[in-house]
Design a protein around this motif. Structure first.
Motif, PDB file in Angstrom:
ATOM      1  N   LEU A   1      13.179 -10.772  -7.854  1.00  0.00           N
ATOM      2  CA  LEU A   1      13.232 -12.226  -7.969  1.00  0.00           C
ATOM      3  C   LEU A   1      14.431 -12.720  -8.758  1.00  0.00           C
ATOM      4  CD1 LEU A   1       9.512 -13.232  -8.483  1.00  0.00           C
ATOM      5  CD2 LEU A   1      10.905 -13.383  -6.445  1.00  0.00           C
ATOM      6  N   TYR A   2      14.905 -11.949  -9.702  1.00  0.00           N
ATOM      7  CA  TYR A   2      16.056 -12.389 -10.494  1.00  0.00           C
ATOM      8  C   TYR A   2      17.259 -12.642  -9.594  1.00  0.00           C
ATOM      9  CZ  TYR A   2      19.842 -12.458 -13.828  1.00  0.00           C
ATOM     10  OH  TYR A   2      20.951 -12.806 -14.535  1.00  0.00           O
ATOM     11  N   LYS A   3      17.470 -11.763  -8.657  1.00  0.00           N
ATOM     12  CA  LYS A   3      18.589 -11.932  -7.737  1.00  0.00           C
ATOM     13  C   LYS A   3      18.160 -12.651  -6.465  1.00  0.00           C
ATOM     14  CE  LYS A   3      21.069  -7.942  -9.421  1.00  0.00           C
ATOM     15  NZ  LYS A   3      21.623  -6.644  -9.109  1.00  0.00           N
ATOM     16  N   GLY A   4      16.846 -12.758  -6.242  1.00  0.00           N
ATOM     17  CA  GLY A   4      16.348 -13.506  -5.102  1.00  0.00           C
ATOM     18  C   GLY A   4      16.407 -12.788  -3.772  1.00  0.00           C
ATOM     19  N   PHE A   5      16.429 -11.443  -3.775  1.00  0.00           N
ATOM     20  CA  PHE A   5      16.463 -10.698  -2.520  1.00  0.00           C
ATOM     21  C   PHE A   5      15.240  -9.798  -2.381  1.00  0.00           C
ATOM     22  CE2 PHE A   5      20.912 -11.754  -3.021  1.00  0.00           C
ATOM     23  CZ  PHE A   5      21.247 -12.147  -1.743  1.00  0.00           C
ATOM     24  N   PHE A   6      14.793  -9.636  -1.140  1.00  0.00           N
ATOM     25  CA  PHE A   6      13.649  -8.809  -0.782  1.00  0.00           C
ATOM     26  C   PHE A   6      14.129  -7.968   0.399  1.00  0.00           C
ATOM     27  CE2 PHE A   6       9.048  -9.358   1.069  1.00  0.00           C
ATOM     28  CZ  PHE A   6       8.848  -7.998   1.041  1.00  0.00           C
ATOM     29  N   THR A   7      14.179  -6.648   0.234  1.00  0.00           N
ATOM     30  CA  THR A   7      14.662  -5.791   1.307  1.00  0.00           C
ATOM     31  C   THR A   7      13.574  -4.835   1.774  1.00  0.00           C
ATOM     32  OG1 THR A   7      15.609  -4.274  -0.313  1.00  0.00           O
ATOM     33  CG2 THR A   7      17.095  -5.892   0.649  1.00  0.00           C
ATOM     34  N   LEU A   8      13.500  -4.708   3.082  1.00  0.00           N
ATOM     35  CA  LEU A   8      12.544  -3.838   3.760  1.00  0.00           C
ATOM     36  C   LEU A   8      13.302  -2.951   4.735  1.00  0.00           C
ATOM     37  CD1 LEU A   8      10.087  -6.668   4.823  1.00  0.00           C
ATOM     38  CD2 LEU A   8       9.529  -4.872   3.180  1.00  0.00           C
ATOM     39  N   MET A   9      12.681  -1.838   5.118  1.00  0.00           N
ATOM     40  CA  MET A   9      13.200  -1.021   6.191  1.00  0.00           C
ATOM     41  C   MET A   9      12.050  -0.766   7.149  1.00  0.00           C
ATOM     42  SD  MET A   9      15.305   2.577   6.321  1.00  0.00           S
ATOM     43  CE  MET A   9      14.059   3.513   5.486  1.00  0.00           C
ATOM     44  N   THR A  10      12.270  -1.068   8.427  1.00  0.00           N
ATOM     45  CA  THR A  10      11.200  -0.888   9.401  1.00  0.00           C
ATOM     46  C   THR A  10      10.883   0.588   9.552  1.00  0.00           C
ATOM     47  OG1 THR A  10      12.716  -0.816  11.292  1.00  0.00           O
ATOM     48  CG2 THR A  10      11.823  -2.976  10.685  1.00  0.00           C
ATOM     49  N   LYS A  11       9.609   0.876   9.691  1.00  0.00           N
ATOM     50  CA  LYS A  11       9.149   2.262   9.824  1.00  0.00           C
ATOM     51  C   LYS A  11       9.522   2.821  11.190  1.00  0.00           C
ATOM     52  CE  LYS A  11       4.996   4.983   9.006  1.00  0.00           C
ATOM     53  NZ  LYS A  11       4.351   5.525  10.168  1.00  0.00           N
ATOM     54  N   SER A  12       9.437   1.997  12.222  1.00  0.00           N
ATOM     55  CA  SER A  12       9.642   2.482  13.580  1.00  0.00           C
ATOM     56  C   SER A  12      11.114   2.707  13.931  1.00  0.00           C
ATOM     57  CB  SER A  12       9.024   1.508  14.582  1.00  0.00           C
ATOM     58  OG  SER A  12       9.598   0.218  14.424  1.00  0.00           O
ATOM     59  N   GLN A  13      12.020   1.827  13.467  1.00  0.00           N
ATOM     60  CA  GLN A  13      13.414   1.934  13.876  1.00  0.00           C
ATOM     61  C   GLN A  13      14.396   2.125  12.730  1.00  0.00           C
ATOM     62  OE1 GLN A  13      13.916  -1.687  16.070  1.00  0.00           O
ATOM     63  NE2 GLN A  13      13.119  -0.799  17.950  1.00  0.00           N
TER      64      GLN A  13
ATOM     65  N   THR B   1       0.817  -1.204   0.000  1.00  0.00           N
ATOM     66  CA  THR B   1       0.000   0.000   0.000  1.00  0.00           C
ATOM     67  C   THR B   1       0.857   1.263   0.000  1.00  0.00           C
ATOM     68  OG1 THR B   1      -1.768   1.132   1.198  1.00  0.00           O
ATOM     69  CG2 THR B   1      -0.190  -0.078   2.526  1.00  0.00           C
ATOM     70  N   LYS B   2       0.248   2.376  -0.385  1.00  0.00           N
ATOM     71  CA  LYS B   2       0.912   3.685  -0.388  1.00  0.00           C
ATOM     72  C   LYS B   2       0.793   4.381   0.974  1.00  0.00           C
ATOM     73  CE  LYS B   2       2.071   5.508  -3.945  1.00  0.00           C
ATOM     74  NZ  LYS B   2       3.493   5.473  -4.314  1.00  0.00           N
ATOM     75  N   THR B   3      -0.198   3.975   1.788  1.00  0.00           N
ATOM     76  CA  THR B   3      -0.410   4.623   3.084  1.00  0.00           C
ATOM     77  C   THR B   3      -0.376   3.592   4.207  1.00  0.00           C
ATOM     78  OG1 THR B   3      -2.811   4.393   2.926  1.00  0.00           O
ATOM     79  CG2 THR B   3      -1.854   6.442   2.087  1.00  0.00           C
ATOM     80  N   CYS B   4       0.154   4.033   5.347  1.00  0.00           N
ATOM     81  CA  CYS B   4       0.203   3.146   6.509  1.00  0.00           C
ATOM     82  C   CYS B   4       0.358   3.997   7.766  1.00  0.00           C
ATOM     83  CB  CYS B   4       1.354   2.159   6.380  1.00  0.00           C
ATOM     84  SG  CYS B   4       1.192   0.736   7.469  1.00  0.00           S
TER      85      CYS B   4
ATOM     86  N   ILE C   1      -1.154  -3.235  13.606  1.00  0.00           N
ATOM     87  CA  ILE C   1      -0.568  -2.990  12.289  1.00  0.00           C
ATOM     88  C   ILE C   1       0.934  -2.766  12.421  1.00  0.00           C
ATOM     89  CG2 ILE C   1      -0.510  -1.396  10.331  1.00  0.00           C
ATOM     90  CD1 ILE C   1      -3.492  -0.828  10.898  1.00  0.00           C
ATOM     91  N   PHE C   2       1.680  -3.415  11.549  1.00  0.00           N
ATOM     92  CA  PHE C   2       3.120  -3.227  11.435  1.00  0.00           C
ATOM     93  C   PHE C   2       3.400  -2.778  10.013  1.00  0.00           C
ATOM     94  CE2 PHE C   2       7.131  -5.022   9.888  1.00  0.00           C
ATOM     95  CZ  PHE C   2       8.024  -4.378  10.729  1.00  0.00           C
ATOM     96  N   CYS C   3       4.162  -1.699   9.855  1.00  0.00           N
ATOM     97  CA  CYS C   3       4.483  -1.168   8.528  1.00  0.00           C
ATOM     98  C   CYS C   3       5.988  -1.185   8.308  1.00  0.00           C
ATOM     99  CB  CYS C   3       4.010   0.275   8.395  1.00  0.00           C
ATOM    100  SG  CYS C   3       2.241   0.488   8.609  1.00  0.00           S
TER     101      CYS C   3
END
Length: 133
Positions: free
Chosen positions: A105-117, A71-74, A95-97
């Protein structure tokens, strides 16, 4: 030769960053599907299903089943351009954002950054033959 390697590295890195910043909603929605594990702990797995459910496992044991959305909003924050949140809603409605940095998928990595920390979370794609539901 050394300069050629350095130049190639920067060109490759620049192209990767540019591509990741322009992932569409549809791309993210398709690429997130499947099983992923934490890069530094293969026992912690996340399985994103087509029905919007997220199953979290530790080893072979199911820890939780939650809903997820791209989503665009959280939690009152709205993102611009081609930026998206991964929004997870547990059975109690909590809710956790996290900011989606890239799903590739080509490289097989999924990266996220936590909103809180602001912590970076790196997941690696699990081969479908190894994945469980």
């Amino acid at each position: 030769m050394k300069y050629l390697k350095i130049t190639f590295f920067f060109l490759l890195a620049g192209n990767s960053i540019y591509a990741q910043n322009h992932q569409s909603y549809a791309d993210l929605e398709n690429e997130i599907l499947g099983s992923w594990h934490l890069e530094n702990d293969p026992r912690t797995r996340l399985n994103f299903l087509e029905n919007g459910m997220l199953k979290r496992y530790f080893g072979d044991e199911l820890q939780s089943t939650n809903r997820y959305e791209i989503t665009k909003t959280c939690c009152g924050e709205e993102l611009q351009d081609q930026q998206f949140f991964l929004k997870e809603i547990n059975k109690n409605g909590n809710i956790f954002c996290a900011y989606i940095e890239a799903i590739n998928l080509y490289k097989g990595f999924f990266t996220l950054m936590t909103k809180s920390q602001g912590k970076v979370i790196v997941l690696k794609k699990i081969n479908p033959d190894e994945a469980e539901e």
